[in-house]
Design a protein around this motif. Structure first.
Motif, PDB file in Angstrom:
ATOM      1  N   VAL A  11       7.139 -10.163  11.113  1.00 62.85           N
ATOM      2  CA  VAL A  11       6.168 -10.557  12.151  1.00 62.85           C
ATOM      3  C   VAL A  11       4.812 -10.829  11.519  1.00 62.85           C
ATOM      4  CG1 VAL A  11       4.881  -9.691  14.148  1.00 62.85           C
ATOM      5  CG2 VAL A  11       7.358  -9.423  14.054  1.00 62.85           C
ATOM      6  N   LEU A  12       4.418  -9.988  10.574  1.00 63.80           N
ATOM      7  CA  LEU A  12       3.154 -10.211   9.867  1.00 63.80           C
ATOM      8  C   LEU A  12       3.175 -11.540   9.117  1.00 63.80           C
ATOM      9  CD1 LEU A  12       0.385  -9.246   8.922  1.00 63.80           C
ATOM     10  CD2 LEU A  12       1.541  -8.015   7.068  1.00 63.80           C
ATOM     11  N   LYS A  41       4.933   0.209  -0.336  1.00 65.85           N
ATOM     12  CA  LYS A  41       4.720  -0.596  -1.549  1.00 65.85           C
ATOM     13  C   LYS A  41       4.914  -2.083  -1.276  1.00 65.85           C
ATOM     14  CE  LYS A  41       5.996   3.108  -4.702  1.00 65.85           C
ATOM     15  NZ  LYS A  41       6.970   3.579  -5.687  1.00 65.85           N
ATOM     16  N   VAL A  42       5.941  -2.408  -0.467  1.00 64.89           N
ATOM     17  CA  VAL A  42       6.185  -3.816  -0.122  1.00 64.89           C
ATOM     18  C   VAL A  42       5.039  -4.355   0.723  1.00 64.89           C
ATOM     19  CG1 VAL A  42       7.720  -5.390   1.112  1.00 64.89           C
ATOM     20  CG2 VAL A  42       8.688  -3.598  -0.324  1.00 64.89           C
ATOM     21  N   LEU A  43       4.543  -3.551   1.641  1.00 66.97           N
ATOM     22  CA  LEU A  43       3.419  -3.979   2.474  1.00 66.97           C
ATOM     23  C   LEU A  43       2.180  -4.235   1.619  1.00 66.97           C
ATOM     24  CD1 LEU A  43       2.341  -4.533   5.324  1.00 66.97           C
ATOM     25  CD2 LEU A  43       1.751  -2.090   5.469  1.00 66.97           C
ATOM     26  N   ALA A  44       1.942  -3.392   0.643  1.00 63.69           N
ATOM     27  CA  ALA A  44       0.800  -3.604  -0.256  1.00 63.69           C
ATOM     28  C   ALA A  44       0.955  -4.909  -1.031  1.00 63.69           C
ATOM     29  CB  ALA A  44       0.673  -2.424  -1.215  1.00 63.69           C
ATOM     30  N   ARG A  45       2.167  -5.168  -1.526  1.00 69.22           N
ATOM     31  CA  ARG A  45       2.395  -6.431  -2.251  1.00 69.22           C
ATOM     32  C   ARG A  45       2.254  -7.632  -1.325  1.00 69.22           C
ATOM     33  NH1 ARG A  45       6.203  -6.304  -7.066  1.00 69.22           N
ATOM     34  NH2 ARG A  45       5.651  -8.484  -7.089  1.00 69.22           N
ATOM     35  N   LEU A  46       2.712  -7.485  -0.075  1.00 66.34           N
ATOM     36  CA  LEU A  46       2.588  -8.575   0.892  1.00 66.34           C
ATOM     37  C   LEU A  46       1.116  -8.866   1.187  1.00 66.34           C
ATOM     38  CD1 LEU A  46       3.749 -10.630   2.866  1.00 66.34           C
ATOM     39  CD2 LEU A  46       3.942  -8.779   4.549  1.00 66.34           C
ATOM     40  N   LYS A  47       0.310  -7.841   1.349  1.00 67.41           N
ATOM     41  CA  LYS A  47      -1.117  -8.041   1.599  1.00 67.41           C
ATOM     42  C   LYS A  47      -1.791  -8.747   0.418  1.00 67.41           C
ATOM     43  CE  LYS A  47      -1.770  -4.192   4.801  1.00 67.41           C
ATOM     44  NZ  LYS A  47      -2.409  -2.878   4.992  1.00 67.41           N
ATOM     45  N   THR A  48      -1.421  -8.359  -0.779  1.00 64.42           N
ATOM     46  CA  THR A  48      -1.957  -9.030  -1.970  1.00 64.42           C
ATOM     47  C   THR A  48      -1.535 -10.488  -1.993  1.00 64.42           C
ATOM     48  OG1 THR A  48      -1.841  -6.947  -3.177  1.00 64.42           O
ATOM     49  CG2 THR A  48      -2.027  -8.952  -4.493  1.00 64.42           C
ATOM     50  N   LYS A  52      -3.795 -14.128  -1.841  1.00 62.96           N
ATOM     51  CA  LYS A  52      -3.782 -15.071  -2.967  1.00 62.96           C
ATOM     52  C   LYS A  52      -3.077 -16.390  -2.691  1.00 62.96           C
ATOM     53  CE  LYS A  52      -3.984 -11.573  -6.578  1.00 62.96           C
ATOM     54  NZ  LYS A  52      -3.329 -11.034  -7.768  1.00 62.96           N
ATOM     55  N   SER A  53      -2.130 -16.422  -1.781  1.00 63.83           N
ATOM     56  CA  SER A  53      -1.292 -17.617  -1.649  1.00 63.83           C
ATOM     57  C   SER A  53      -1.345 -18.200  -0.240  1.00 63.83           C
ATOM     58  CB  SER A  53       0.159 -17.267  -1.997  1.00 63.83           C
ATOM     59  OG  SER A  53       0.987 -18.389  -1.818  1.00 63.83           O
ATOM     60  N   ALA A  58       8.498 -15.402  -0.891  1.00 68.08           N
ATOM     61  CA  ALA A  58       9.936 -15.206  -1.005  1.00 68.08           C
ATOM     62  C   ALA A  58      10.157 -13.695  -1.187  1.00 68.08           C
ATOM     63  CB  ALA A  58      10.483 -15.962  -2.203  1.00 68.08           C
ATOM     64  N   ILE A  59      11.368 -13.253  -0.991  1.00 68.52           N
ATOM     65  CA  ILE A  59      11.654 -11.825  -1.121  1.00 68.52           C
ATOM     66  C   ILE A  59      11.270 -11.322  -2.512  1.00 68.52           C
ATOM     67  CG2 ILE A  59      13.484 -10.086  -1.148  1.00 68.52           C
ATOM     68  CD1 ILE A  59      14.927 -11.687   0.966  1.00 68.52           C
ATOM     69  N   GLY A  60      11.587 -12.097  -3.524  1.00 70.17           N
ATOM     70  CA  GLY A  60      11.319 -11.682  -4.896  1.00 70.17           C
ATOM     71  C   GLY A  60       9.847 -11.530  -5.224  1.00 70.17           C
ATOM     72  N   GLU A  61       8.990 -12.181  -4.478  1.00 68.45           N
ATOM     73  CA  GLU A  61       7.553 -12.106  -4.742  1.00 68.45           C
ATOM     74  C   GLU A  61       6.918 -10.818  -4.237  1.00 68.45           C
ATOM     75  OE1 GLU A  61       6.423 -16.838  -4.744  1.00 68.45           O
ATOM     76  OE2 GLU A  61       6.423 -15.761  -2.830  1.00 68.45           O
ATOM     77  N   ILE A  62       7.554 -10.184  -3.255  1.00 63.54           N
ATOM     78  CA  ILE A  62       6.969  -8.953  -2.713  1.00 63.54           C
ATOM     79  C   ILE A  62       7.896  -7.749  -2.866  1.00 63.54           C
ATOM     80  CG2 ILE A  62       5.495 -10.177  -1.078  1.00 63.54           C
ATOM     81  CD1 ILE A  62       7.526  -9.411   1.119  1.00 63.54           C
TER      82      ILE A  62
END
Length: 112
Positions: A11-12, A41-48, A52-53, A58-62
């Motif tokens: 949803v985010l 951890k996934v949420l933190a990577r998604l926010k980053t 930036k993008s 893609a799943i592999g990016e987060i």
């Protein structure tokens, strides 16, 4: 990660990236892949990634997978040390070749 947490992530993603619409098959794949991941951890990577993008991730990016503690490097170092000691010991004891008499007068060592 639970299915509710995966849905929060999706949803985010859809709310931030307006051009992104996820198919049912994609959602099922996210459920499958994200089951082993930590939500925070996934949420933190998604926010980053969002910062930036301009494109949806893609799943592999987060993805953030947990890993088990591995003591192999320490074991390998121990094996290498034992092997080195064994080789040096065998070399020092068994492989000393006496220096020929014609060379002995010019050398301070008695064996090679």
């Amino acid at each position: 990660m639970t299915k509710d947490e995966v849905m929060k992530l999706l949803v985010l993603i859809e709310s931030v990236y307006s051009n992104c619409s996820l198919k049912d098959e994609t959602v099922l794949q996210w459920f499958q892949f994200c089951a082993e991941m930590d939500y925070a951890k996934v949420l933190a990577r998604l926010k980053t990634h969002i910062r930036k993008s301009p494109f949806p991730p893609a799943i592999g990016e987060i993805a953030v997978f947990t890993y088990e503690e591995n003591h192999f490097p320490a074991t390998l170092q121990e094996w290498m040390k034992k092997g080195r000691e064994r080789i040096e010991c065998e070399y020092n004891v068994n492989n000393r070749i006496p220096i020929p008499e014609w060379l002995a007068e010019y050398s301070t060592r008695k064996s090679i």
